[in-house]
Design a protein around this motif. Sequence first.
Motif, PDB file in Angstrom:
ATOM      1  N   PRO A 105       0.815  -1.219   0.000  1.00 42.36           N
ATOM      2  CA  PRO A 105       0.000   0.000   0.000  1.00 42.36           C
ATOM      3  C   PRO A 105       0.850   1.272   0.000  1.00 42.36           C
ATOM      4  O   PRO A 105       0.632   2.191   0.802  1.00 42.36           O
ATOM      5  CB  PRO A 105      -0.789  -0.144   1.300  1.00 42.36           C
ATOM      6  CG  PRO A 105       0.175  -0.826   2.225  1.00 42.36           C
ATOM      7  CD  PRO A 105       0.981  -1.767   1.362  1.00 42.36           C
ATOM      8  N   ILE A 106       1.829   1.318  -0.893  1.00 44.25           N
ATOM      9  CA  ILE A 106       2.763   2.436  -0.944  1.00 44.25           C
ATOM     10  C   ILE A 106       2.746   3.034  -2.350  1.00 44.25           C
ATOM     11  O   ILE A 106       2.750   2.311  -3.350  1.00 44.25           O
ATOM     12  CB  ILE A 106       4.204   1.976  -0.602  1.00 44.25           C
ATOM     13  CG1 ILE A 106       4.239   1.315   0.789  1.00 44.25           C
ATOM     14  CG2 ILE A 106       5.183   3.139  -0.661  1.00 44.25           C
ATOM     15  CD1 ILE A 106       3.882   2.232   1.926  1.00 44.25           C
ATOM     16  N   LYS A 107       2.731   4.361  -2.444  1.00 43.32           N
ATOM     17  CA  LYS A 107       2.687   5.018  -3.739  1.00 43.32           C
ATOM     18  C   LYS A 107       3.962   4.789  -4.540  1.00 43.32           C
ATOM     19  O   LYS A 107       5.038   4.606  -3.976  1.00 43.32           O
ATOM     20  CB  LYS A 107       2.462   6.521  -3.553  1.00 43.32           C
ATOM     21  CG  LYS A 107       1.085   6.867  -2.992  1.00 43.32           C
ATOM     22  CD  LYS A 107       0.907   8.372  -2.874  1.00 43.32           C
ATOM     23  CE  LYS A 107      -0.488   8.717  -2.363  1.00 43.32           C
ATOM     24  NZ  LYS A 107      -0.671  10.184  -2.231  1.00 43.32           N
ATOM     25  N   GLU A 108       3.827   4.801  -5.836  1.00 38.77           N
ATOM     26  CA  GLU A 108       4.986   4.633  -6.704  1.00 38.77           C
ATOM     27  C   GLU A 108       5.957   5.793  -6.551  1.00 38.77           C
ATOM     28  O   GLU A 108       5.570   6.934  -6.307  1.00 38.77           O
ATOM     29  CB  GLU A 108       4.544   4.524  -8.169  1.00 38.77           C
ATOM     30  CG  GLU A 108       3.811   3.237  -8.500  1.00 38.77           C
ATOM     31  CD  GLU A 108       3.592   3.077  -9.993  1.00 38.77           C
ATOM     32  OE1 GLU A 108       4.193   3.858 -10.780  1.00 38.77           O
ATOM     33  OE2 GLU A 108       2.827   2.177 -10.387  1.00 38.77           O
ATOM     34  N   SER A 109       7.234   5.476  -6.681  1.00 36.12           N
ATOM     35  CA  SER A 109       8.318   6.467  -6.643  1.00 36.12           C
ATOM     36  C   SER A 109       8.265   7.343  -5.400  1.00 36.12           C
ATOM     37  O   SER A 109       8.527   8.541  -5.472  1.00 36.12           O
ATOM     38  CB  SER A 109       8.269   7.335  -7.909  1.00 36.12           C
ATOM     39  OG  SER A 109       8.381   6.552  -9.064  1.00 36.12           O
ATOM     40  N   SER A 110       7.939   6.756  -4.264  1.00 34.58           N
ATOM     41  CA  SER A 110       7.799   7.546  -3.038  1.00 34.58           C
ATOM     42  C   SER A 110       8.901   7.299  -2.018  1.00 34.58           C
ATOM     43  O   SER A 110       9.046   8.071  -1.072  1.00 34.58           O
ATOM     44  CB  SER A 110       6.444   7.254  -2.379  1.00 34.58           C
ATOM     45  OG  SER A 110       6.366   5.893  -1.977  1.00 34.58           O
ATOM     46  N   GLN A 111       9.707   6.236  -2.196  1.00 31.40           N
ATOM     47  CA  GLN A 111      10.691   5.867  -1.188  1.00 31.40           C
ATOM     48  C   GLN A 111      12.107   5.871  -1.768  1.00 31.40           C
ATOM     49  O   GLN A 111      12.326   5.461  -2.899  1.00 31.40           O
ATOM     50  CB  GLN A 111      10.384   4.476  -0.624  1.00 31.40           C
ATOM     51  CG  GLN A 111       8.999   4.340  -0.028  1.00 31.40           C
ATOM     52  CD  GLN A 111       8.760   5.287   1.124  1.00 31.40           C
ATOM     53  OE1 GLN A 111       9.600   5.409   2.023  1.00 31.40           O
ATOM     54  NE2 GLN A 111       7.621   5.975   1.108  1.00 31.40           N
ATOM     55  N   ASP A 112      13.060   6.337  -0.950  1.00 28.02           N
ATOM     56  CA  ASP A 112      14.471   6.277  -1.340  1.00 28.02           C
ATOM     57  C   ASP A 112      15.097   4.923  -1.017  1.00 28.02           C
ATOM     58  O   ASP A 112      16.053   4.500  -1.672  1.00 28.02           O
ATOM     59  CB  ASP A 112      15.270   7.373  -0.613  1.00 28.02           C
ATOM     60  CG  ASP A 112      14.801   8.768  -0.968  1.00 28.02           C
ATOM     61  OD1 ASP A 112      14.973   9.165  -2.121  1.00 28.02           O
ATOM     62  OD2 ASP A 112      14.258   9.446  -0.070  1.00 28.02           O
ATOM     63  N   LEU A 113      14.551   4.248  -0.001  1.00 23.48           N
ATOM     64  CA  LEU A 113      15.137   3.004   0.486  1.00 23.48           C
ATOM     65  C   LEU A 113      14.021   2.074   0.957  1.00 23.48           C
ATOM     66  O   LEU A 113      13.077   2.507   1.611  1.00 23.48           O
ATOM     67  CB  LEU A 113      16.082   3.301   1.666  1.00 23.48           C
ATOM     68  CG  LEU A 113      16.615   2.138   2.493  1.00 23.48           C
ATOM     69  CD1 LEU A 113      17.541   1.264   1.669  1.00 23.48           C
ATOM     70  CD2 LEU A 113      17.335   2.661   3.745  1.00 23.48           C
ATOM     71  N   ILE A 114      14.121   0.791   0.588  1.00 28.30           N
ATOM     72  CA  ILE A 114      13.211  -0.230   1.098  1.00 28.30           C
ATOM     73  C   ILE A 114      14.049  -1.340   1.712  1.00 28.30           C
ATOM     74  O   ILE A 114      14.974  -1.858   1.083  1.00 28.30           O
ATOM     75  CB  ILE A 114      12.291  -0.790  -0.002  1.00 28.30           C
ATOM     76  CG1 ILE A 114      11.326   0.297  -0.493  1.00 28.30           C
ATOM     77  CG2 ILE A 114      11.503  -1.995   0.517  1.00 28.30           C
ATOM     78  CD1 ILE A 114      10.372  -0.154  -1.574  1.00 28.30           C
ATOM     79  N   ILE A 115      13.714  -1.700   2.952  1.00 24.01           N
ATOM     80  CA  ILE A 115      14.437  -2.734   3.686  1.00 24.01           C
ATOM     81  C   ILE A 115      13.466  -3.847   4.061  1.00 24.01           C
ATOM     82  O   ILE A 115      12.389  -3.589   4.604  1.00 24.01           O
ATOM     83  CB  ILE A 115      15.072  -2.165   4.974  1.00 24.01           C
ATOM     84  CG1 ILE A 115      15.994  -0.988   4.664  1.00 24.01           C
ATOM     85  CG2 ILE A 115      15.836  -3.257   5.726  1.00 24.01           C
ATOM     86  CD1 ILE A 115      16.442  -0.226   5.897  1.00 24.01           C
ATOM     87  N   SER A 116      13.844  -5.071   3.758  1.00 25.79           N
ATOM     88  CA  SER A 116      13.060  -6.226   4.193  1.00 25.79           C
ATOM     89  C   SER A 116      14.012  -7.224   4.827  1.00 25.79           C
ATOM     90  O   SER A 116      14.904  -7.747   4.169  1.00 25.79           O
ATOM     91  CB  SER A 116      12.327  -6.881   3.015  1.00 25.79           C
ATOM     92  OG  SER A 116      11.676  -8.067   3.432  1.00 25.79           O
ATOM     93  N   CYS A 117      13.817  -7.497   6.107  1.00 20.94           N
ATOM     94  CA  CYS A 117      14.705  -8.396   6.844  1.00 20.94           C
ATOM     95  C   CYS A 117      13.925  -9.621   7.312  1.00 20.94           C
ATOM     96  O   CYS A 117      13.118  -9.542   8.241  1.00 20.94           O
ATOM     97  CB  CYS A 117      15.327  -7.655   8.037  1.00 20.94           C
ATOM     98  SG  CYS A 117      16.547  -8.614   8.951  1.00 20.94           S
TER      99      CYS A 117
END
Length: 313
Positions: A155-167
């Motif tokens: 549920p996140i808008k396109e081109s909205s984040q500089d970094l995505i982390i999944s651990c």
Amino acid sequence: MAASSAAAAARRLSLLRHRYLLPKHHLSATVSSSAADGIDDGGGGGRVKIFDRDLKRRHRDRAAWAAGETDALTGAVAENLLDRLEDCRKAFPSALCLGGSGGAVRRSLRGRGGIEKLIMMDMSAEMVKKWRELDDATGDGLETHFVVGDEEFLPIKESSQDLIISCLGLHWTNDLPGAMIQCRLALKPDGLFLAAILGGETLKELRIACTVAQMEREGGISPRMSPLAQVRDAGNLLTRAGFTLPGVDVDQYTVKYNSALELVEHLRTMGETNALFQRNPVLKRDTALATAAIYQSMFGLEDGSVPATFQVL
């Protein structure tokens, strides 16, 4: 292990790092620009149903209150993952942390990456509630927002984040390439995607012991343990998802437990128990006891403990 003190847990965790000859570049992708930072009601995801996501959500709810504030294994994985930020000269003002060991990621940030705004998302409302309570106690001034959302329908808008982390969270998605594509679309141009995913060598000792016990006691095997490895060629998977400059490392962690039963309890507190749709919900008591005995017999160490392997891609 989660109930032990941090010092005791640290003593029981030995990290054996194996670097494959692949570049440790950051991952970036060029995607179309869209709206400003924020949360969208849209989403996507695959339709293949291997895992029961509702059951996995309940596992996460239980783990939120069964686990301690710190865990040596997830803390080591998060710290290792965030080391990659030290290789990047640019800052990442806006960041999204997806499920899994998000609490360990939040504790390990410590100003790395130049993050100014952090969104922490999990499919479990109980886990998000716990993260919020722990974040209130940190007082480090980082602007943090909490969202209940599913990695399969980001549920996140396109081109909205500089970094995505999944651990340690994406290995439970039914469509891993689709989830990664959604992450790429949520990144700004030249954004960074960092993920730690459990690989196929994870819990190999437990799988062997369980298989032998079932063959002896029940005359066959059933899918009681989730197939953790969805990734056979991680570099190809990242390329298929549209990322450029992919880099893949393979690390192996060995954790010592007093018994196989203690290992299973640790998996519960991590939310890592079986969520296959085609699972046998009943585990006979004698099969469980046989599994523990075989585990000890085949893999037991001189000090009486048993090792468990966690392979992290």
